[in-house]
Design an enzyme around this catalytic site. Structure first.
Site, short mmCIF file in Angstrom:
data_model
loop_
_atom_site.label_atom_id
_atom_site.label_comp_id
_atom_site.label_asym_id
_atom_site.label_seq_id
_atom_site.Cartn_x
_atom_site.Cartn_y
_atom_site.Cartn_z
N ASP A 108 0.83 -1.21 0.00
CA ASP A 108 0.00 0.00 0.00
C ASP A 108 0.86 1.26 0.00
OD1 ASP A 108 -2.46 -1.32 -0.03
OD2 ASP A 108 -2.35 -1.70 2.12
N GLY A 109 2.00 1.23 0.71
CA GLY A 109 2.88 2.40 0.75
C GLY A 109 3.41 2.71 -0.65
N ASP A 153 -5.03 10.24 3.63
CA ASP A 153 -5.33 11.14 4.74
C ASP A 153 -4.31 12.26 4.93
OD1 ASP A 153 -3.24 9.45 5.74
OD2 ASP A 153 -4.69 8.20 6.76
N ALA A 159 -7.01 9.45 20.18
CA ALA A 159 -6.84 9.57 21.62
C ALA A 159 -7.13 10.99 22.14
CB ALA A 159 -5.43 9.13 22.04
N1 NAD Z 1 -2.03 3.39 13.58
C1 NAD Z 1 -2.15 3.28 12.29
O1 NAD Z 1 -2.87 2.43 11.75
C2 NAD Z 1 -1.40 4.22 11.39
C3 NAD Z 1 -0.47 5.12 11.90
C4 NAD Z 1 0.17 5.98 11.00
C5 NAD Z 1 -0.15 5.93 9.64
N2 NAD Z 1 -1.05 5.04 9.21
C6 NAD Z 1 -1.46 4.97 7.82
O2 NAD Z 1 -0.42 4.60 6.97
C7 NAD Z 1 -0.67 5.18 5.72
C8 NAD Z 1 0.59 5.13 4.90
O3 NAD Z 1 0.78 3.78 4.53
P1 NAD Z 1 2.23 3.13 4.40
O4 NAD Z 1 2.06 1.75 3.87
O5 NAD Z 1 3.12 4.10 3.70
O6 NAD Z 1 2.72 3.14 5.89
P2 NAD Z 1 2.74 1.93 6.93
O7 NAD Z 1 3.64 0.85 6.38
O8 NAD Z 1 3.02 2.47 8.28
O9 NAD Z 1 1.21 1.47 6.75
C9 NAD Z 1 0.33 1.23 7.73
C10 NAD Z 1 -0.57 0.07 7.32
O10 NAD Z 1 -1.75 0.58 6.69
C11 NAD Z 1 -2.03 -0.16 5.50
N3 NAD Z 1 -2.77 0.75 4.63
C12 NAD Z 1 -2.31 1.86 3.98
N4 NAD Z 1 -3.33 2.44 3.31
C13 NAD Z 1 -4.44 1.70 3.55
C14 NAD Z 1 -5.81 1.82 3.16
N5 NAD Z 1 -6.26 2.82 2.41
N6 NAD Z 1 -6.69 0.88 3.61
C15 NAD Z 1 -6.28 -0.13 4.41
N7 NAD Z 1 -5.01 -0.28 4.82
C16 NAD Z 1 -4.10 0.63 4.40
C17 NAD Z 1 -0.66 -0.60 5.01
O11 NAD Z 1 -0.76 -1.77 4.19
C18 NAD Z 1 0.05 -0.93 6.32
O12 NAD Z 1 -0.25 -2.23 6.78
C19 NAD Z 1 -1.14 6.57 6.07
O13 NAD Z 1 -1.90 7.17 5.05
C20 NAD Z 1 -1.95 6.32 7.32
O14 NAD Z 1 -3.33 6.16 7.04
C21 NAD Z 1 -1.67 4.18 10.06
N1 ATP Z 2 13.80 1.36 -4.91
C1 ATP Z 2 14.07 1.23 -3.62
N2 ATP Z 2 15.32 1.37 -3.18
C2 ATP Z 2 15.60 1.24 -1.88
N3 ATP Z 2 14.71 1.00 -0.94
C3 ATP Z 2 13.46 0.86 -1.32
C4 ATP Z 2 13.07 0.97 -2.67
N4 ATP Z 2 11.72 0.78 -2.73
C5 ATP Z 2 11.33 0.57 -1.48
N5 ATP Z 2 12.35 0.61 -0.61
C6 ATP Z 2 12.29 0.42 0.83
O1 ATP Z 2 11.10 -0.22 1.17
C7 ATP Z 2 10.36 0.57 2.08
C8 ATP Z 2 8.91 0.54 1.64
O2 ATP Z 2 8.18 0.30 2.76
P1 ATP Z 2 6.61 0.38 2.76
O3 ATP Z 2 6.14 -0.06 4.11
O4 ATP Z 2 6.15 1.68 2.25
O5 ATP Z 2 6.25 -0.74 1.70
P2 ATP Z 2 4.86 -1.14 1.18
O6 ATP Z 2 4.87 -0.94 -0.29
O7 ATP Z 2 3.77 -0.49 1.96
O8 ATP Z 2 4.84 -2.68 1.46
P3 ATP Z 2 4.39 -3.40 2.80
O9 ATP Z 2 2.95 -3.73 2.61
O10 ATP Z 2 5.23 -4.61 2.88
O11 ATP Z 2 4.66 -2.41 3.91
C9 ATP Z 2 10.91 1.96 1.99
O12 ATP Z 2 10.98 2.57 3.25
C10 ATP Z 2 12.29 1.78 1.51
O13 ATP Z 2 13.17 1.69 2.62
#
Ligand code: NAD
Ligand code: ATP
Length: 351
Positions: free
Chosen positions: A68-69, A176, A240
């Protein structure tokens, strides 16, 4: 839908994503479609969406290979150019991503042969009392996070700016916009306005405004409602809050949600889709609203949002309910729906 150029955003830390990227490049070479990697994690500095898209040769399809990230990072780029975005699921949760890695070539064929739906998803943007910037000394702390930071958002020059209405910033959020405490030991005190009217002053860890897409992310974790991505609206959720009123409020799509940091509050961080973009001091405010621009996400078939919610969030049934019977399908889908139900969203019927 002619695709002339593909931009690839790859989770480079995951071998399966790197292998799937090779498959996409091979497909592009076979079909004489240009392909460019967009390395959002480039060593050193990160770039604005405009710069990333320019240097990738303005792709009209952004393919993300990760979780998702990774999809959120690709969506930010696609939105800048009004390009399509296709998410290949190589993450841990994969709530936003559409196709499994095994189907990546079939998915690209479907895009090329126009056998896809394009789902339009709401994005958020904002105006602020000042430009958003992250103080230089904070960059050092971010080495504990996920690498280099995005540059400060530029001012949207196509908008009238200044005066009472603040600075229009070029940010787009698919999930968000979050205002959260900066110091671990100091909550933020924030006045929250819906459609220009004061709702309440909050003292909380964070306050967030989510799209329907983002309702299943941070807002969900903070107790907010799950909203169908087909619905329109802005979800305000406090995290919170130290007060009795702790509910989410769902605003209409044309109602802005504004957050003003109160005079003696601690400073607050502003995150857009999980990425730190600025710091607000007491007196500063942001107004979050639906962006005129929408995300164009590739869908290969009808989206089963509630099925995905049940599966990906591991929803479990009440033990007593399980003992009391099995949930059969609500309506048979073997025959076309009667006239009074014909306008409803139901699973596909025969044929
Ligand atoms: N406590 C929490 O749940 C928390 C805290 C900070 C940020 N976030 C969320 O993380 C998002 C960024 O995602 P990331 O993957 O870069 O960071 P991250 O890796 O910290 O992601 C948090 C989790 O949220 C999931 N996620 C992301 N977008 C989603 C969606 N629209 N619906 C359901 N699950 C979703 C991701 O797969 C991951 O498991 C922010 O937009 C924010 O909403 C969640
Ligand atoms: N091209 C790249 N080169 C180096 N690091 C990378 C690259 N792409 C991704 N990464 C690393 O992977 C991380 C991605 O983490 P992130 O949690 O956003 O992944 P994701 O796509 O949401 O997958 P997951 O669901 O496993 O979290 C980044 O913080 C970065 O450190």
């Amino acid at each position: 839908m002619t695709v002339n150029r593909v931009g690839l955003v790859v989770h480079g830390g995951r071998a399966e994503a790197v292998a799937a990227a090779r498959a996409v490049r091979a497909w592009c070479a076979e079909h004489a479609v240009g392909c460019a990697d967009i390395d959002v994690w480039q060593e050193g500095a990160r770039h604005s969406a405009r710069e990333e898209m320019d240097s990738a040769g303005d792709p009209d399809l952004v393919v993300t290979l990760g979780g998702d990230g990774t999809f959120l990072r690709g969506a930010r780029l696609a939105a800048e150019n009004d390009a399509l975005v296709l998410g290949v699921d190589l993450g841990r949760v994969g709530f936003l991503t559409e196709v499994p890695a095994t189907a990546v070539r079939a998915a690209l064929d479907a895009v090329r042969e126009e056998r896809i739906d394009v789902e339009s998803r709401m994005l958020l943007t904002l105006r602020a009392s000042c430009r958003l910037e992250v103080p230089a000394q904070m960059e050092a702390l971010l080495r504990y996070g996920r690498g280099p930071m995005l540059p400060p958002p530029r001012v949207r020059t196509e908008c009238e700016v200044g005066g009472d209405w603040g600075v229009a910033l070029n940010v787009t959020a698919l999930n968000d916009v979050v205002v959260e405490k900066l110091a671990r030991d100091r909550q933020v005190s924030v006045a929250v306005y819906l459609a220009g009217r004061l709702l309440a002053c909050y003292s909380a860890d964070a306050l967030l405004v989510a799209t329907p897409t983002g309702s299943t992310a941070y807002s969900f974790a903070a107790g907010g409602p799950v909203v169908s991505p087909r619905a329109e609206g802005l979800v305000f959720t406090p995290v919170a809050p130290h007060m009795v009123f702790n509910r989410s409020v769902v605003a209409a799509p044309d109602e802005p949600v504004a957050l003003r940091v109160l005079e003696r509050s601690g400073q607050a961080a502003v995150s857009i889709d999980g990425q730190l973009r600025g710091v607000l001091s007491p007196g500063d405010w942001i107004g979050v609203y639906a962006a005129p621009r929408r995300l164009k996400a590739v869908r290969l078939g009808p989206t089963d949002f509630y099925g995905r919610l049940r599966e990906r969030m591991n929803l479990t049934d009440a033990p007593a309910a399980l003992a009391d019977g099995q949930a059969a399908p609500l309506w048979p889908v073997r025959t076309p729906p009667p006239e009074d139900l014909a306008h409803l969203a139901l699973p596909p019927g025969p044929g």
